[in-house]
Design an enzyme around this catalytic site. Structure first.
Site, PDB file in Angstrom:
ATOM      1  N   LYS A 145     -28.364  80.177-119.251  1.00 35.09           N
ATOM      2  CA  LYS A 145     -29.862  79.792-118.829  1.00 35.09           C
ATOM      3  C   LYS A 145     -29.571  78.472-118.410  1.00 35.09           C
ATOM      4  CE  LYS A 145     -30.178  76.522-120.973  1.00 35.09           C
ATOM      5  NZ  LYS A 145     -29.532  75.157-120.980  1.00 35.09           N
ATOM      6  N   TYR A 229     -36.042  75.810-123.501  1.00 35.63           N
ATOM      7  CA  TYR A 229     -36.012  76.400-124.905  1.00 35.63           C
ATOM      8  C   TYR A 229     -37.524  76.136-125.583  1.00 35.63           C
ATOM      9  CZ  TYR A 229     -30.889  76.435-125.164  1.00 35.63           C
ATOM     10  OH  TYR A 229     -29.617  76.746-124.919  1.00 35.63           O
TER      11      TYR A 229
HETATM   12  P1  NAD Z   1     -19.534  72.324-117.826  1.00 42.47           P
HETATM   13  O1  NAD Z   1     -19.809  71.304-116.866  1.00 42.47           O
HETATM   14  O2  NAD Z   1     -18.941  71.949-119.184  1.00 42.47           O
HETATM   15  O3  NAD Z   1     -19.023  73.491-117.232  1.00 42.47           O
HETATM   16  C1  NAD Z   1     -19.307  74.296-116.053  1.00 42.47           C
HETATM   17  C2  NAD Z   1     -18.221  74.882-115.587  1.00 42.47           C
HETATM   18  O4  NAD Z   1     -18.418  75.367-114.371  1.00 42.47           O
HETATM   19  C3  NAD Z   1     -16.838  74.235-115.313  1.00 42.47           C
HETATM   20  O5  NAD Z   1     -15.795  74.799-115.993  1.00 42.47           O
HETATM   21  C4  NAD Z   1     -16.753  73.974-113.867  1.00 42.47           C
HETATM   22  O6  NAD Z   1     -15.437  74.012-113.444  1.00 42.47           O
HETATM   23  C5  NAD Z   1     -17.347  75.247-113.236  1.00 42.47           C
HETATM   24  N1  NAD Z   1     -17.863  75.219-112.018  1.00 42.47           N
HETATM   25  C6  NAD Z   1     -17.767  75.872-110.991  1.00 42.47           C
HETATM   26  N2  NAD Z   1     -18.020  75.518-109.720  1.00 42.47           N
HETATM   27  C7  NAD Z   1     -18.825  74.458-109.805  1.00 42.47           C
HETATM   28  C8  NAD Z   1     -19.185  73.416-109.233  1.00 42.47           C
HETATM   29  N3  NAD Z   1     -19.295  73.533-108.073  1.00 42.47           N
HETATM   30  N4  NAD Z   1     -19.675  72.331-109.784  1.00 42.47           N
HETATM   31  C9  NAD Z   1     -19.392  72.019-111.229  1.00 42.47           C
HETATM   32  N5  NAD Z   1     -18.845  72.965-111.966  1.00 42.47           N
HETATM   33  C10 NAD Z   1     -18.422  74.106-111.324  1.00 42.47           C
HETATM   34  O7  NAD Z   1     -21.066  72.874-118.335  1.00 42.47           O
HETATM   35  P2  NAD Z   1     -21.734  73.606-119.439  1.00 42.47           P
HETATM   36  O8  NAD Z   1     -22.289  72.725-120.419  1.00 42.47           O
HETATM   37  O9  NAD Z   1     -20.531  74.373-119.977  1.00 42.47           O
HETATM   38  O10 NAD Z   1     -22.911  74.689-118.908  1.00 42.47           O
HETATM   39  C11 NAD Z   1     -22.615  75.642-118.185  1.00 42.47           C
HETATM   40  C12 NAD Z   1     -23.900  76.663-118.153  1.00 42.47           C
HETATM   41  O11 NAD Z   1     -23.909  77.037-119.650  1.00 42.47           O
HETATM   42  C13 NAD Z   1     -25.060  76.055-117.728  1.00 42.47           C
HETATM   43  O12 NAD Z   1     -25.784  76.871-116.984  1.00 42.47           O
HETATM   44  C14 NAD Z   1     -25.868  75.456-119.235  1.00 42.47           C
HETATM   45  O13 NAD Z   1     -27.188  75.475-118.921  1.00 42.47           O
HETATM   46  C15 NAD Z   1     -25.199  76.592-119.871  1.00 42.47           C
HETATM   47  N6  NAD Z   1     -25.102  76.433-121.456  1.00 42.47           N
HETATM   48  C16 NAD Z   1     -25.910  77.169-122.168  1.00 42.47           C
HETATM   49  C17 NAD Z   1     -25.915  76.617-123.498  1.00 42.47           C
HETATM   50  C18 NAD Z   1     -26.680  77.609-124.472  1.00 42.47           C
HETATM   51  O14 NAD Z   1     -26.902  77.230-125.737  1.00 42.47           O
HETATM   52  N7  NAD Z   1     -27.108  78.794-124.026  1.00 42.47           N
HETATM   53  C19 NAD Z   1     -25.321  75.464-124.015  1.00 42.47           C
HETATM   54  C20 NAD Z   1     -24.766  74.740-123.119  1.00 42.47           C
HETATM   55  C21 NAD Z   1     -24.592  75.396-121.794  1.00 42.47           C
END
Ligand code: NAD
Length: 374
Positions: A145, A229
């Site tokens: 999401k 949410y």
């Molecule tokens: P994060 O920044 O920690 O991780 C993102 C990942 O994407 C990294 O490994 C990064 O290297 C990769 N990536 C690939 N191409 C990229 C680019 N061009 N720019 C930046 N990063 C790139 O983020 P996160 O907190 O892990 O969030 C990732 C996804 O998960 C989002 O969609 C977020 O909304 C979702 N999320 C959902 C929940 C949930 O409870 N469902 C919780 C946290 C995050």
């Protein structure tokens, strides 16, 4: 005894007890159905293979560990732009080199029978590209999401999955949480009457710069990341989709930090039967609560309302005390079961599209000051 008031076991105890029997309950399968899914030999069935795409904080902190607890699926591959990260995951999960992909060679995943599902966990603006590529490779897909950052992109993702004949779901883990399920049950059964008045808040204080405040990666600010949410909670409680919204963006306290996206936004959802939800979401406040009121009672998620482990939940009948299972393990097992038994996921792309229409309407209402139809 009312099962609503079960004693709460610790997360560790839940995981310890997560045996075949409880797996049947947890996956939502009946015991008979679950038993039917076991081979006659009595050996465990082959688990579906998942490849996580994007090995950031959520994948590392939640999805990877959850995939050590799933019964119907397991991690069999990763897609990452960082070879050293992929190598770390390979070591931890015993993945063969042939199942490690980068964003350039990822399309060849089509030829890999170890991988049934691709789970896209990148910043939201990138979800459409990777979901569509995964679908074209013939893999079932989960998108985190928010599903995307525009209604058109959501529709394109749904269309691509339909065209490829693959299943598609959104990482809406709350749908597998016992407290949120009770909210949906209360709505369905009407114990407290129709919920006509809802309110919620989901906010945290963002300390350092990250993609969540870059429009080109997050698509928006807290409304995209957290407000969704509350939209989900309101739709669960109302059992319907809002028809109109009004919204107001609060003046920024930290304009130098929140240059591209909103810092705080208040929004008001109107449902067809007259039910309303008042909400606030912010990257510069701290709150996570949700309440729904009906003519005959109410339910209140008092803290950590949308957390991986939901906080205190009280109703007009008294406090609820349910187990707090691993939401993500249940979510992924349910999707695997949807594939194995060819049923519809409760969290399909169409739900992500619905929510993106609402989020888009909230932004438009905030920008114009007008009431916007969804
Ligand atoms: P994060 O920044 O920690 O991780 C993102 C990942 O994407 C990294 O490994 C990064 O290297 C990769 N990536 C690939 N191409 C990229 C680019 N061009 N720019 C930046 N990063 C790139 O983020 P996160 O907190 O892990 O969030 C990732 C996804 O998960 C989002 O969609 C977020 O909304 C979702 N999320 C959902 C929940 C949930 O409870 N469902 C919780 C946290 C995050």
């Amino acid at each position: 005894m009312n099962t609503l008031f079960l004693k709460k076991p610790s997360r560790r105890k839940f995981l310890r007890d997560f045996s075949l029997g409880t797996a049947a309950v947890a996956t939502g399968l009946g015991f008979a159905e679950y038993a039917r899914s076991q081979p006659a030999s009595g050996n465990p069935p082959k688990k579906l293979g998942i490849a996580l795409l994007g090995l950031g904080r959520y994948a590392t902190g939640e999805l990877g560990p959850a995939l050590k607890q799933t019964n119907l699926c397991q991690l069999t591959g990763v897609v990452s732009g960082h070879p050293e990260k992929a190598a770390r995951w390979a070591k931890e999960f015993n993945l063969p080199d042939k199942n490690l992909y980068n964003y350039d060679n990822f399309d060849s995943i089509a030829n890999n029978p170890d991988i049934d599902i691709v789970y896209v966990v990148t910043p939201p603006v990138l979800h459409p590209e990777f979901v569509i590529r995964a679908a074209k490779a013939g893999k079932h897909v989960i998108s985190e999401k928010p599903m995307a950052t525009s209604v058109a992109d959501c529709q394109a993702m749904i269309d691509a999955c339909k065209k490829a004949g693959v299943k598609f779901s959104i990482g809406y883990r709350m749908h597998f949480d016992p407290y949120a399920k009770e909210l949906m049950r209360l709505q369905r059964d009407g114990d407290f009457g129709s919920f006509m008045k809802m309110n919620g808040a989901f906010s945290f204080v963002m300390g350092r710069h990250e993609w969540r405040i870059e429009k080109k990666l997050g698509g928006g600010g807290p409304m995209m990341d957290l407000g969704i949410y509350i939209v989900q909670g309101a739709c669960m409680a109302a059992g319907q989709t809002p028809v109109a919204v009004t919204a107001h963006e609060e003046p920024k306290q930290r304009p130098d930090f929140f240059k591209e996206v909103e810092e705080t936004i208040d929004f008001h959802l109107e449902f067809p039967d007259g039910a309303v939800c008042d909400a606030v979401t912010s990257f510069n406040q701290s709150a996570a609560n949700f309440r729904a009121d009906g003519a005959k009672g109410w339910i209140e998620f008092q803290n950590s309302a949308f957390g991986y482990q939901v906080g205190d939940v009280v109703t007009s009948r008294g406090p609820l005390d349910y187990p707090r299972p691993y939401q993500q393990a249940l979510q992924m097992d349910d999707f695997a079961d949807c594939i194995l038994s060819n049923r519809q996921t409760p969290v399909p792309g169409e739900m992500g599209l619905r929510d993106m229409k609402i989020v888009t309407a909230v932004y438009e209402a905030a920008a114009t000051g007008k009431r916007v139809m969804v």
